[in-house]
Design a protein around this motif. Structure first.
Motif, PDB file in Angstrom:
ATOM      1  N   PHE A   1      -0.485  -9.848  -9.662  1.00  0.00           N
ATOM      2  CA  PHE A   1      -0.446 -10.609  -8.632  1.00  0.00           C
ATOM      3  C   PHE A   1      -1.123 -10.733  -7.351  1.00  0.00           C
ATOM      4  O   PHE A   1      -1.358 -10.501  -6.737  1.00  0.00           O
ATOM      5  CB  PHE A   1       1.433 -10.132  -7.313  1.00  0.00           C
TER       6      PHE A   1
ATOM      7  N   GLY B   1      -2.203 -13.048  -5.650  1.00  0.00           N
ATOM      8  CA  GLY B   1      -2.408 -14.050  -4.129  1.00  0.00           C
ATOM      9  C   GLY B   1      -1.426 -12.814  -3.152  1.00  0.00           C
ATOM     10  O   GLY B   1      -1.555 -12.498  -1.840  1.00  0.00           O
ATOM     11  N   LEU B   2      -1.338 -11.785  -3.860  1.00  0.00           N
ATOM     12  CA  LEU B   2      -0.760 -10.251  -3.031  1.00  0.00           C
ATOM     13  C   LEU B   2      -1.835  -9.233  -2.933  1.00  0.00           C
ATOM     14  O   LEU B   2      -2.793  -9.615  -3.385  1.00  0.00           O
ATOM     15  CB  LEU B   2       0.398  -9.590  -3.306  1.00  0.00           C
TER      16      LEU B   2
ATOM     17  N   GLN C   1       1.277  -4.687  -2.229  1.00  0.00           N
ATOM     18  CA  GLN C   1       2.143  -5.907  -1.909  1.00  0.00           C
ATOM     19  C   GLN C   1       2.358  -5.827  -3.289  1.00  0.00           C
ATOM     20  O   GLN C   1       3.773  -5.846  -3.960  1.00  0.00           O
ATOM     21  CB  GLN C   1       1.952  -6.764  -1.075  1.00  0.00           C
TER      22      GLN C   1
ATOM     23  N   LEU D   1       3.946  -2.397  -3.665  1.00  0.00           N
ATOM     24  CA  LEU D   1       5.853  -2.448  -3.054  1.00  0.00           C
ATOM     25  C   LEU D   1       6.453  -3.441  -3.877  1.00  0.00           C
ATOM     26  O   LEU D   1       8.003  -3.822  -3.673  1.00  0.00           O
ATOM     27  CB  LEU D   1       5.478  -3.437  -1.291  1.00  0.00           C
ATOM     28  N   VAL D   2       6.013  -4.072  -4.527  1.00  0.00           N
ATOM     29  CA  VAL D   2       6.899  -4.966  -6.045  1.00  0.00           C
ATOM     30  C   VAL D   2       7.843  -4.061  -6.160  1.00  0.00           C
ATOM     31  O   VAL D   2       8.583  -3.612  -6.485  1.00  0.00           O
ATOM     32  CB  VAL D   2       6.009  -6.081  -6.414  1.00  0.00           C
TER      33      VAL D   2
ATOM     34  N   ARG E   1       1.173  -0.701  -9.587  1.00  0.00           N
ATOM     35  CA  ARG E   1       2.617  -0.696 -10.161  1.00  0.00           C
ATOM     36  C   ARG E   1       3.587  -0.725 -11.059  1.00  0.00           C
ATOM     37  O   ARG E   1       4.740  -0.542 -10.384  1.00  0.00           O
ATOM     38  CB  ARG E   1       2.130  -2.717 -10.155  1.00  0.00           C
TER      39      ARG E   1
END
Ligand SMILES: Nc1ncnc2c1ncn2[C@@H]1O[C@H](COP(=O)(O)OP(=O)(O)O)[C@@H](O)[C@H]1O
Ligand SMILES: [Mg+2]
Lengths: 242, 302
Positions: free
Chosen positions: A90, A92-93, A97, A100-101, A151
């Motif tokens: 991702f 833009g994260l 983060q 964390l998703v 992730r």
């Protein structure tokens, strides 16, 4: 009982059979390698198992229960994670983060400080310590691969599908990536690997499945596959097995 | 940074204690409506990445329902709730269909739906809507001001809570990459529908405040696509996908628009259109980005 099993799974795209009646099994703790030339259906196979695509026919079972046709997020929550051939963090994260998703929505959801602690642990385990606050868009190609892997691992999978994780890496990075995969294997994670670097695949896998034009044409231990005449033929007789 | 917003809220709460200027109170109500429109759009368009051009439909629906009930003797606070509920119900009705569209098609599809609704309302209710005569004789700005402030505070509070929550992170993951989000366990359609419900419900609340505030207007006026465009403009100018951006954008937009309207009448849209294009091209992070860059510079300097 097999962790994952496919029975006569097929997928067509407008008349083109991308996957033709493939059956295979993955045992718990095993590392299965999938090889085959470009366009032979390897990525499509991953898309079918992870729910990104629905097969036209056949059954996919995970831990004994059918998962055919389930949406991808449900399949993820049952314990199958994947990385993408063209990595898709991702952008833009931040790196943290991103992780964390996976931690928040995976099999064993974590939140708050437990999630934060675990995210640091995951960042370190893939070699991204100290980069948690960096936007993913500022990471190098190799670091994006590490992040995509972190992730996926964050969802606490029982089965991890890695699609050409080593593509585009230099020799130094390739050996780092092999080290990473070996550590996952040592932790008892079940892995299915798709790799174009054939020697690496043969070295890492306990068993190999060979696809050609969507069909499974061979299956067996790496030493036997490297000598299989059908396999040697589709790779133009040039398997550089050390 | 959240302290800045709380401070701003406290400041606006205190303003009527120091001035009874109708001009300032009116400007305040317009600002609160702008904040609510921009921030509610931002939940769906900014956090979740579903760029809708149909936001005005829900502002209009909320205004229509609330105004009708209020005109028939229902108390204003009680009349606002059905407005919100109708917006949520309508959004769920169209959401499943609209989310089959991606990107530009979603934008155009939502604009078409909103325009259809505006034209229907314009045909069914061609006359001007005036508030009940009793309400007109007792018209006071102060309750409008504080209801508007409560609306703005709620909308910003919801956005701030969302930005810190797991669900808000899931929405942002969807904005970045739907397939990767789904592969990480995020239920894409469910999150999009939730963002839609929050966004349209809050827009409906804003419509209710509009209906309470304006003495007379054509019922189709709050359905005008200009409200959608303004919401987008303000979000992008301030910083799309952030909590502070739409607030900053609304402040900037409302004040500059007021300033320009006094001097240049209708040219403000041209100016804001140009500003929008410049920001999208040169400063995708909006005004919030200017602030963070400035702070980084100061940190490095000290
Ligand atoms: N989404 C898709 N739509 C249409 N055709 C596809 C799609 N995905 C894959 N294909 C086709 O399916 C075949 C197998 O592709 P793929 O699974 O990507 O192969 P591999 O990963 O082994 O290189 C190719 O002919 C490819 O063009
Ligand atoms: Mg592939």
């Amino acid at each position: 009982m097999a962790l994952l099993s496919l029975e006569n799974v097929s997928k067509t795209f407008g008349g083109v059979m991308a996957v033709k009646s493939v059956s295979l099994q993955v045992e718990p703790g095993e590392v299965l390698g999938v090889m085959g030339p470009n366009g032979s259906g390897k990525t499509t196979l991953f898309n079918l198992v992870s729910g990104a695509l629905v097969p036209n026919s056949g059954t996919i079972r995970f831990k004994g229960a059918p998962i055919t046709g389930l949406p991808p997020h449900r399949i993820c929550r049952q314990g199958i994670a994947r990385t993408f051939q063209l990595v898709r963090p991702f952008l833009g994260l931040t790196a943290r983060q991103n992780i964390l998703v996976g931690l928040g929505y995976g099999c064993r959801p974590l939140s708050g400080s437990a999630a934060r602690e675990k995210s640091e642990e995951l960042l370190a385990s893939v070699g991204l310590e100290g980069l948690g606050d960096r936007p993913a868009s500022t990471l190098t190609a190799m670091d994006r691969k590490r992040l995509d892997l972190a992730r996926a691992l964050a969802t606490s999978p029982d089965l991890l599908l890695l699609d050409e994780f080593m593509a585009g890496l230099n020799p130094q990075e390739t050996s780092e990536a092999m080290g990473l995969i070996r550590r996952l294997q040592a932790r008892g994670l079940t892995l299915v690997l798709v790799e174009h670097i054939v020697w690496a695949l043969l070295e890492l896998s306990q068993r190999i499945v060979v696809l050609s034009a969507g069909e499974k044409i061979a299956e067996g231990p790496p030493t036997a596959i490297a000598r299989d005449p059908r396999v040697v033929e589709i790779y133009l007789g040039s398997i550089p097995f050390p | 940074m959240l302290w800045a917003l709380l401070g701003l809220g406290a400041g606006f709460t205190a303003i009527p204690l120091f001035t009874e200027s109708d001009y300032l109170l009116n400007l305040g109500v317009q600002l609160f409506l702008a904040v609510a429109l921009a921030q509610s759009w931002n939940v769906l368009g900014g956090f979740t990445g579903q760029i809708t051009l149909g936001h005005a439909a829900f502002f209009g629906l909320g205004a229509l329902v609330t105004r009708t009930l209020w005109g028939n003797g229902v108390g204003i606070l009680l009349a606002i709730i059905p407005g919100i509920l109708v917006c949520i119900a309508f959004s769920l009705l169209i959401g499943g269909l609209a989310f089959r569209l991606r990107g530009d098609y979603f934008a155009i599809g939502t604009l078409a739906l909103a325009e259809m609704l505006r034209i229907i309302v314009g045909n069914l209710l061609p006359g001007i809507s005036t508030i009940p005569s009793t309400a007109l004789t007792n018209y006071a700005l102060l309750p409008r001001y504080y209801l508007g402030l409560a609306l703005a505070a709620l909308v910003v509070g919801v956005a701030a809570a969302l930005a810190r929550s797991r669900i808000g992170l899931g929405m942002q993951a969807i904005r970045e990459d739907e397939a990767a989000a789904a592969a990480s366990g995020v239920g894409v359609l469910g999150h999009k529908l939730l963002a839609l419900v929050i966004s349209t419900g809050l827009a409906g609340f804003a419509g209710g405040v509009f209906a309470y505030y304006h003495a007379s207007y054509y019922p189709q006026y709050p359905f005008s696509p200009l409200w959608s465009f303004e919401a987008i403009l303000m979000s992008f100018i301030g910083g799309v996908g952030t909590v502070h951006g739409p607030v900053l954008g609304a402040l900037f937009y409302t004040i500059l628009k007021e300033y320009l309207a006094v001097r240049l009448v209708e040219i403000h849209l041209l100016i804001f259109g140009t500003l929008f294009i410049l920001i999208v091209l040169l400063l995708p992070g909006g005004l919030v980005e200017v602030w963070t860059r400035f702070r980084r510079l100061v940190h490095r300097g000290s």
